[in-house]
Design a protein around this motif. Sequence first.
Motif, PDB file in Angstrom:
ATOM      1  N   SER A   1      37.106  37.770  39.329  1.00 40.31           N
ATOM      2  CA  SER A   1      36.533  38.729  40.239  1.00 40.31           C
ATOM      3  C   SER A   1      35.373  39.701  39.913  1.00 40.31           C
ATOM      4  O   SER A   1      35.085  40.070  38.753  1.00 40.31           O
ATOM      5  CB  SER A   1      37.638  39.640  40.952  1.00 40.31           C
ATOM      6  OG  SER A   1      38.246  40.473  39.928  1.00 40.31           O
ATOM      7  N   SER A   2      34.530  40.012  40.816  1.00 41.13           N
ATOM      8  CA  SER A   2      33.381  40.901  40.684  1.00 41.13           C
ATOM      9  C   SER A   2      33.557  41.890  41.610  1.00 41.13           C
ATOM     10  O   SER A   2      34.724  42.088  42.545  1.00 41.13           O
ATOM     11  CB  SER A   2      32.006  40.380  41.010  1.00 41.13           C
ATOM     12  OG  SER A   2      32.086  39.859  42.235  1.00 41.13           O
ATOM     13  N   ALA A   3      32.643  42.948  41.799  1.00 39.40           N
ATOM     14  CA  ALA A   3      33.049  44.187  42.687  1.00 39.40           C
ATOM     15  C   ALA A   3      33.027  43.662  44.096  1.00 39.40           C
ATOM     16  O   ALA A   3      33.534  43.814  45.063  1.00 39.40           O
ATOM     17  CB  ALA A   3      31.835  45.064  42.646  1.00 39.40           C
ATOM     18  N   GLU A   4      32.360  42.305  44.463  1.00 41.40           N
ATOM     19  CA  GLU A   4      32.149  41.824  45.648  1.00 41.40           C
ATOM     20  C   GLU A   4      33.124  40.769  46.247  1.00 41.40           C
ATOM     21  O   GLU A   4      33.428  40.682  47.316  1.00 41.40           O
ATOM     22  CB  GLU A   4      30.551  41.390  45.806  1.00 41.40           C
ATOM     23  CG  GLU A   4      29.820  42.579  45.866  1.00 41.40           C
ATOM     24  CD  GLU A   4      28.318  42.241  46.110  1.00 41.40           C
ATOM     25  OE1 GLU A   4      28.067  41.160  47.031  1.00 41.40           O
ATOM     26  OE2 GLU A   4      27.507  43.024  45.783  1.00 41.40           O
TER      27      GLU A   4
ATOM     28  N   SER B   1      35.841  37.269  44.735  1.00 42.12           N
ATOM     29  CA  SER B   1      36.675  36.590  43.628  1.00 42.12           C
ATOM     30  C   SER B   1      36.873  35.142  43.837  1.00 42.12           C
ATOM     31  O   SER B   1      36.773  34.875  44.844  1.00 42.12           O
ATOM     32  CB  SER B   1      37.897  37.278  43.650  1.00 42.12           C
ATOM     33  OG  SER B   1      38.831  37.151  44.917  1.00 42.12           O
TER      34      SER B   1
ATOM     35  N   ASN C   1      28.338  37.114  43.171  1.00 39.28           N
ATOM     36  CA  ASN C   1      27.165  38.050  43.332  1.00 39.28           C
ATOM     37  C   ASN C   1      26.867  38.628  41.824  1.00 39.28           C
ATOM     38  O   ASN C   1      26.651  39.968  41.818  1.00 39.28           O
ATOM     39  CB  ASN C   1      27.254  39.038  44.440  1.00 39.28           C
ATOM     40  CG  ASN C   1      25.686  39.377  44.647  1.00 39.28           C
ATOM     41  OD1 ASN C   1      24.710  39.068  44.245  1.00 39.28           O
ATOM     42  ND2 ASN C   1      25.885  40.605  45.560  1.00 39.28           N
TER      43      ASN C   1
ATOM     44  N   ILE D   1      35.804  40.241  35.965  1.00 36.45           N
ATOM     45  CA  ILE D   1      37.258  40.388  35.423  1.00 36.45           C
ATOM     46  C   ILE D   1      38.135  39.107  35.663  1.00 36.45           C
ATOM     47  O   ILE D   1      37.974  38.528  36.730  1.00 36.45           O
ATOM     48  CB  ILE D   1      37.934  41.611  36.462  1.00 36.45           C
ATOM     49  CG1 ILE D   1      37.135  42.913  36.284  1.00 36.45           C
ATOM     50  CG2 ILE D   1      39.313  41.790  35.744  1.00 36.45           C
ATOM     51  CD1 ILE D   1      36.740  43.345  35.115  1.00 36.45           C
TER      52      ILE D   1
END
Lengths: 227, 408, 246
Positions: free
Chosen positions: B108-111, B113, B160, B168
Motif C-alpha cells: 500500500s501507498s498513501a493512495e 493498495s 501512484n 508498505i
Amino acid sequence: MEIIRSENLDKIYKDNWVPVQALKNINLTVKKGDYMVIAGPSGSGKTTLLNLLGALDKPTSGKIFFEGADISKKTVKELSGLRLNKLGFIFQAYNLIPVLSAIENIEFSLMLLGKPEALRRKLSLNALRDLGIEELANKRPNEMSGGQQQRVAVARAIVNDPSVVLADEPTANLDTATGSNLLDLMDEMNRSKNITFLFSSHDPQVIERARILIRLRDGQIESVQTK
Amino acid sequence: MTKNLLINLAWRNIWRNKRRSAVVLSSIIVGVAATISMDGLTNGMTYQMLFNQINLGTSHIQIHKTGYTDNRLVKNFIQGELQLKADILRLPGVKAVSERVVTFGLVSSAESSAGIYVYGVDHKAEKRVSAISGLIKEGNYLSGAEREVVVGYELANKLNAGLGNKIILMANDPSGKIHSDVFRISGLFESFSSGFDKSYIFVNSDDLQNMLGLGNSYHELAIIVAEPSLAESLKSEIRSAVGSDFEVKTYRDILPILVMQIDLSRESMWIVNMIIGIALVFGIINVMLMTVIERIREFGVLMAIGFSTGKLFSLILLEALIIGLSGTIIGLVITGLIHIPFSYTGIDFSWFSEGLVSLGVGAVIYPVVSYQTVLLTIIMTPMIAVAGAIYPAIKAIRLQPVAAIRHY
Amino acid sequence: MILKLSFIIFFLNASSLAQTAEEIITKAENAIKGKTAKGFVSMTVKTPDYERTLKMENWWIGNEKALIVIKSPKKEAGNKTLKIGNEMWNYLRNTGTTIKIPPSMMLQSWNGSDFTNDDLVRESNLNEDYFIRLIGSEAVEGNNCWKIELTPKPDAPVVWGKLEYWVSKQEILPVRVNYYDENSKLVRHMLFSENKKFSGRIIPSRWMMINDLKKDHITSFILEDMAFDVVISDNIFSFRELERGD
Ligand SMILES: Nc1ncnc2c1ncn2[C@@H]1O[C@H](COP(=O)(O)OP(=O)(O)O)[C@@H](O)[C@H]1O
Ligand SMILES: [Mg+2]
C-alpha cells in the motif's frame, strides 16, 4: 502370308439414341506385301473398319485374327504391345506429339520398344532419308507443313518395321500434288521394301494406286477388285 | 530425349503451357510459404510465451516443500539448514539455482493498495535464474541494500508511487500473524506481461525473512538447466536426491495451460495445413483436368502407337510431381529468404501489441520454424500435387484410343 | 504589531505550559481514546452516489482490543467486528459465520467507509512511528491551535509521507489532521468538532474523515454516548461473545 483376317465382322454403335450399324458381315484378308485400299463414301464405315483391324476398337460380333491369333482374346496390355510391335498408324491429321521434334517423334516408338540409342538414331535417320525429309529432323510439328507432318507420320509408322501400316485417309488434308507425292513414296516403299499398306480413302489418287480395292457401302463390302 | 522418356516428355509438356504451369507453381509456392510462415509465427509466439514465463521466474525446475503447490502457505517453507541448493548445484546439467522466499501480501501507498506476490531473493543468484534484472526500465535491480523493492510499472502507477518512494508491505508470518514493513522502490520493471507487472514484486530475501521471522528458510528453489530438454530427466534425478519431503516440478508441470496451448496450436496448425493442402489439391485437379481434356487427341495417338495406359497415367502424375517439386523448392527458398532475416530481427506487431502484451508474448515475434514442418512440407507438397493429378490421370486412361482420336 | 503580539503569546503559552510537541500529541490522543471506552457511535458514509448511516455499540481497551456491534440498519444489525492486537475477525449475523480478515483484505474499506480494516487494527502509536515537531500556531475553525508536524521514521511501516496535526491550545483536543503522501500531496484530512461532555470529559463528538482525492467522499462519526475509563470485562473480547446472537 496372311497378316489380318476378319470373319463376319459386325459393328453397331449403341451409344446414340438410335443404334447405328456401321459395319455388317465383313470378311477380308490382308496378306504380306498387299497394297490394299478400302474405298467408299463418307460414313460408309471405312474408319470403323480400320480401327477394328488395327486393334484400336472391338467388334460387336465376328472375329479378327492377327497373324493367326484371335485378338479378342488379348488383354489391353497385349493389344497395346501388338500396336507397338506390329502396326504402324497414319491418321488423317494431328499424328505427331507436339512437344517432340520430327526425329524424336520417329524415335518415340523405338524407345517404347527399348531399342538402344545408337540403333534408334540410325533407324530414324534412315526413315527420314527414305522419305526425303532429313532436313526436318529437329523441327517440331508446329514448324512443319501438313505434307511434311504426314511424311514424318509415315516415317514413324514404318520405322519399327511393322507387319502392316494402317493409313486412314492420309491425304484428306493435303493438296493434290502433296498427296500424290506422299502416295508415291508409300507406293515405292511397298514395292522396294515389301511393306504392307492398308488404306481407307475416297481420294481418287489413292484408289487408282490400289492393287486390291475394296468398296464399302453402308457398312457392307460392295466389291473387291484385284488389279 | 535420351535418358528417361517419361521425365523428358513430362518436362516438355510443362513448358508447353507456361502460363498454366506458372499458375499451379505459384499456388504451390504460396501454399508452401503460408504453411511454413504460419508455423514459424505460431511456434515463435508460443515458444516466446513459454520462454518469457520461464524467464519471468518459472525457471526450468522448481522445488517446494511437499504440499506447497496445493496450499501456498508461508509455513510450507524449506529449512535453510538443509543446504539443498549446494547439493543441486553439484548435479551435472544444472546451471543456476536461486532460493526464493515467496508469499502473498499486500502493498500500500498513501493512495492505494494491491494484493501481490512478493519474492524475496538473493539478487546475485536470482540474476542468473530470472530475467527481471534485465527488464528494469528505471532505477536499479536489487543490490542487497536494506528495504529495497523492485516493482512493475503497472503496480507503481496504481499505487501512484515512483522511484525512491516508500510502500508498505503487509503479510502473514508462518503463525498467521500479520506483519508490515516499509520498503523503498529502487527499480521499476516492465515485462512482456501486464498481468505480471501488476502482481509481482521483488525484495531482498533477508528483509522478507526478517519481516516474517523465517530465519534462513525459504519456499522455492528455482533451477535453470543447460538445456530445457534436460528438465525432465533432471527432475527425476533431483527427486530421488531430495526425497519425498519435496515436490519437484518442471516448467511443463507448472505451466500446464501454456504447454497445452502450445500443443493445441500445433494441432490447430494441422487443420490449417490441411485446408491449405485441400485447396491445393482442388486447384491442381482443376488445372490438370484442363490439360488432359486439351490433349485428348494427343493421348489417342500415343495410345494408338503403343503407349500403354500405365505409362500415360505415370506421365500425367509425373507432370504434377515435377511442378510440385519445383514449387516446393522455390517456395522453400523464397520462404527461407524472407524468414531467415526475420528470425534475427523479429517481426514487430506493435500495431496491435496491446493484445499480445496482455497475452504475455511481447510485441516483437521471432519466428521459429520447426524442422518437422519443413520436412513435412517437403514430403507432403509434391504428394499433394500428385494426389491432385490422380483423378485427371484416371480420366485420361479411361479414354478409348478411338474415341480420343475422334475427338476433333 | 499584531504579529509580534501573537508571537509573544505563543512564546508565553509554550514556555509557561512547557509542553513538548510529543506531550501535546499524546494528551490529545489520550483525550479522545482513553484507557478504556465504551459507547454508542453512529457512522455516516457519504459519497456522490449514496449516503448511509450505521449505528453501533463499541468497547475498546486502548488500541489493543475492540468489539464493534452494528445496531442499525436492520439488514446489518448484529454484525460484529472483533479486533485483538493486529488481527481482526468479522461475524456475520445472517450466516452465523466468523471470518478472519486476511492481510489481503486489510486495506479494504470497513463497512463502506473511508476507513480501512487496517485503520481500525493498526496500533498507531504516533510517538513510536513519527518524528514530532511543533511548527507554529494557527487558528483552525475559530480555535487557536498548535500546528504539529509528524514525519514518519525511516523504518516505520506507515504509508504517509507526513501528517499535520492541529491541537486546540485551550482544551488540548485534536482539531484537524492532514494526511500527505510522500510527494506532499494531501490525501485526506480529519476534522474534529462539536465538543461535548461525556462522563465528565469534554471531547469532540463529531469526527469527519474527508477524502481529498475522491471528491465528496466523507465519513463522519458522531459519538452519541460514551463512557471512558470504565471497567470492561475481558470476556467481551472473545469468540464466544462474538458469535453470541442477540
Ligand atoms: N463412335 C461412334 N459412335 C456412333 N456412331 C459412329 C461412331 N463412329 C462412327 N459412327 C457412325 O458409323 C458410321 C460409319 O462411320 P465411319 O466409320 O466414320 O465412316 P467413314 O470413315 O467411312 O466416313 C457413320 O454413320 C458414323 O456416323
Ligand atoms: Mg473416316
